[in-house]
Design a protein around this motif. Structure first.
Motif, PDB file in Angstrom:
ATOM      1  N   ARG A  49     -11.046   0.674   0.819  1.00  0.00           N
ATOM      2  CA  ARG A  49     -11.129   1.253  -0.522  1.00  0.00           C
ATOM      3  C   ARG A  49     -11.184   2.776  -0.474  1.00  0.00           C
ATOM      4  N   VAL A  50     -11.981   3.326   0.426  1.00  0.00           N
ATOM      5  CA  VAL A  50     -12.089   4.786   0.518  1.00  0.00           C
ATOM      6  C   VAL A  50     -10.773   5.401   0.981  1.00  0.00           C
ATOM      7  N   LEU A  51     -10.134   4.792   1.971  1.00  0.00           N
ATOM      8  CA  LEU A  51      -8.861   5.335   2.457  1.00  0.00           C
ATOM      9  C   LEU A  51      -7.745   5.206   1.418  1.00  0.00           C
ATOM     10  N   ALA A  52      -7.842   4.222   0.549  1.00  0.00           N
ATOM     11  CA  ALA A  52      -6.802   4.022  -0.462  1.00  0.00           C
ATOM     12  C   ALA A  52      -6.856   5.067  -1.571  1.00  0.00           C
ATOM     13  N   ARG A  53      -7.969   5.745  -1.695  1.00  0.00           N
ATOM     14  CA  ARG A  53      -8.110   6.774  -2.734  1.00  0.00           C
ATOM     15  C   ARG A  53      -7.507   8.079  -2.233  1.00  0.00           C
ATOM     16  N   ARG A  54      -6.445   8.506  -2.889  1.00  0.00           N
ATOM     17  CA  ARG A  54      -5.712   9.692  -2.440  1.00  0.00           C
ATOM     18  C   ARG A  54      -6.191  10.988  -3.103  1.00  0.00           C
ATOM     19  N   THR A  55      -6.733  10.878  -4.280  1.00  0.00           N
ATOM     20  CA  THR A  55      -7.126  12.067  -5.031  1.00  0.00           C
ATOM     21  C   THR A  55      -8.425  12.634  -4.473  1.00  0.00           C
ATOM     22  N   ALA A  56      -8.443  13.937  -4.216  1.00  0.00           N
ATOM     23  CA  ALA A  56      -9.632  14.664  -3.738  1.00  0.00           C
ATOM     24  C   ALA A  56     -10.233  14.028  -2.485  1.00  0.00           C
ATOM     25  N   PHE A  57      -9.371  13.650  -1.568  1.00  0.00           N
ATOM     26  CA  PHE A  57      -9.759  13.009  -0.309  1.00  0.00           C
ATOM     27  C   PHE A  57     -10.704  13.918   0.482  1.00  0.00           C
ATOM     28  N   VAL A  58     -11.799  13.338   0.994  1.00  0.00           N
ATOM     29  CA  VAL A  58     -12.769  14.094   1.790  1.00  0.00           C
ATOM     30  C   VAL A  58     -12.724  13.556   3.228  1.00  0.00           C
TER      31      VAL A  58
ATOM     32  N   VAL B 100       0.841  -1.203   0.000  1.00  0.00           N
ATOM     33  CA  VAL B 100       0.000   0.000   0.000  1.00  0.00           C
ATOM     34  C   VAL B 100       0.870   1.244   0.000  1.00  0.00           C
ATOM     35  N   LEU B 101       1.872   1.272   0.844  1.00  0.00           N
ATOM     36  CA  LEU B 101       2.761   2.428   0.909  1.00  0.00           C
ATOM     37  C   LEU B 101       3.544   2.586  -0.398  1.00  0.00           C
ATOM     38  N   ASP B 102       3.962   1.480  -0.985  1.00  0.00           N
ATOM     39  CA  ASP B 102       4.628   1.530  -2.293  1.00  0.00           C
ATOM     40  C   ASP B 102       3.698   2.126  -3.344  1.00  0.00           C
ATOM     41  N   MET B 103       2.447   1.703  -3.330  1.00  0.00           N
ATOM     42  CA  MET B 103       1.468   2.232  -4.292  1.00  0.00           C
ATOM     43  C   MET B 103       1.227   3.720  -4.061  1.00  0.00           C
ATOM     44  N   PHE B 104       1.140   4.134  -2.802  1.00  0.00           N
ATOM     45  CA  PHE B 104       0.987   5.559  -2.506  1.00  0.00           C
ATOM     46  C   PHE B 104       2.173   6.341  -3.060  1.00  0.00           C
ATOM     47  N   GLY B 105       3.356   5.768  -2.925  1.00  0.00           N
ATOM     48  CA  GLY B 105       4.569   6.413  -3.428  1.00  0.00           C
ATOM     49  C   GLY B 105       4.597   6.507  -4.944  1.00  0.00           C
ATOM     50  N   ALA B 106       3.932   5.569  -5.614  1.00  0.00           N
ATOM     51  CA  ALA B 106       3.900   5.563  -7.075  1.00  0.00           C
ATOM     52  C   ALA B 106       2.779   6.441  -7.628  1.00  0.00           C
ATOM     53  N   HIS B 107       1.944   6.949  -6.752  1.00  0.00           N
ATOM     54  CA  HIS B 107       0.806   7.779  -7.179  1.00  0.00           C
ATOM     55  C   HIS B 107       1.328   9.040  -7.860  1.00  0.00           C
ATOM     56  N   PRO B 108       0.751   9.420  -9.000  1.00  0.00           N
ATOM     57  CA  PRO B 108       1.229  10.612  -9.712  1.00  0.00           C
ATOM     58  C   PRO B 108       1.211  11.882  -8.856  1.00  0.00           C
TER      59      PRO B 108
END
Length: 140
Positions: free
Chosen positions: A75-84, A4-12
């Protein structure tokens, strides 16, 4: 690092933060939610295989509810874009409550290893959710 942290790091957008949450804190909660979802699913299935399955009806129900709530929370926490944060906090609060209830139910089935292990996973997830809630809803 974790997947998960690796994926967060790869996020544009970069690993970033979700409100006051760091990527590490968010990743820990996502991972605990996924682990709890899996434990609850396996526990429910194990309860179905027990000789007195009818006596485990409440446990099965709580396992399945907890698994679904954990999955949605992850799933909701994994979405980084436009986090509410407000929406995430409501879901994380529900997840902590479901985990607490499921852990209590599973812990009442002494001698059933699958229930004991599920209760432990629920407690870990509940703690991770509480940690996240402290960051999402700081004291006013």
């Amino acid at each position: 690092m974790t997947t998960v942290l690796d994926m967060f790091g790869a996020h544009p957008g970069g690993p970033g933060e979700s409100g006051a949450l760091t990527a590490e804190e968010t990743a820990r909660c996502v991972e605990e939610c996924v682990a709890c979802q899996t434990a609850c699913t396996i526990c429910a299935d194990s309860c179905l295989a027990e000789p007195d399955m009818a006596a485990l009806r409440q446990c099965i129900r709580e396992d399945l509810d907890c698994a679904d709530i954990c999955a949605a929370t992850a799933r909701v926490l994994a979405r980084r874009t436009a986090f509410v944060p407000f929406v995430a906090a409501a879901l994380v609060r529900a997840c902590a409550a479901a985990c607490a209830s499921c852990a209590e139910e599973c812990a009442s089935h002494t001698g059933m290893t699958h229930c004991e292990q599920c209760a432990q996973a629920c407690h870990r997830c509940e703690r991770a959710c509480q940690d996240v809630l402290e960051k999402l809803l700081p004291p006013q």
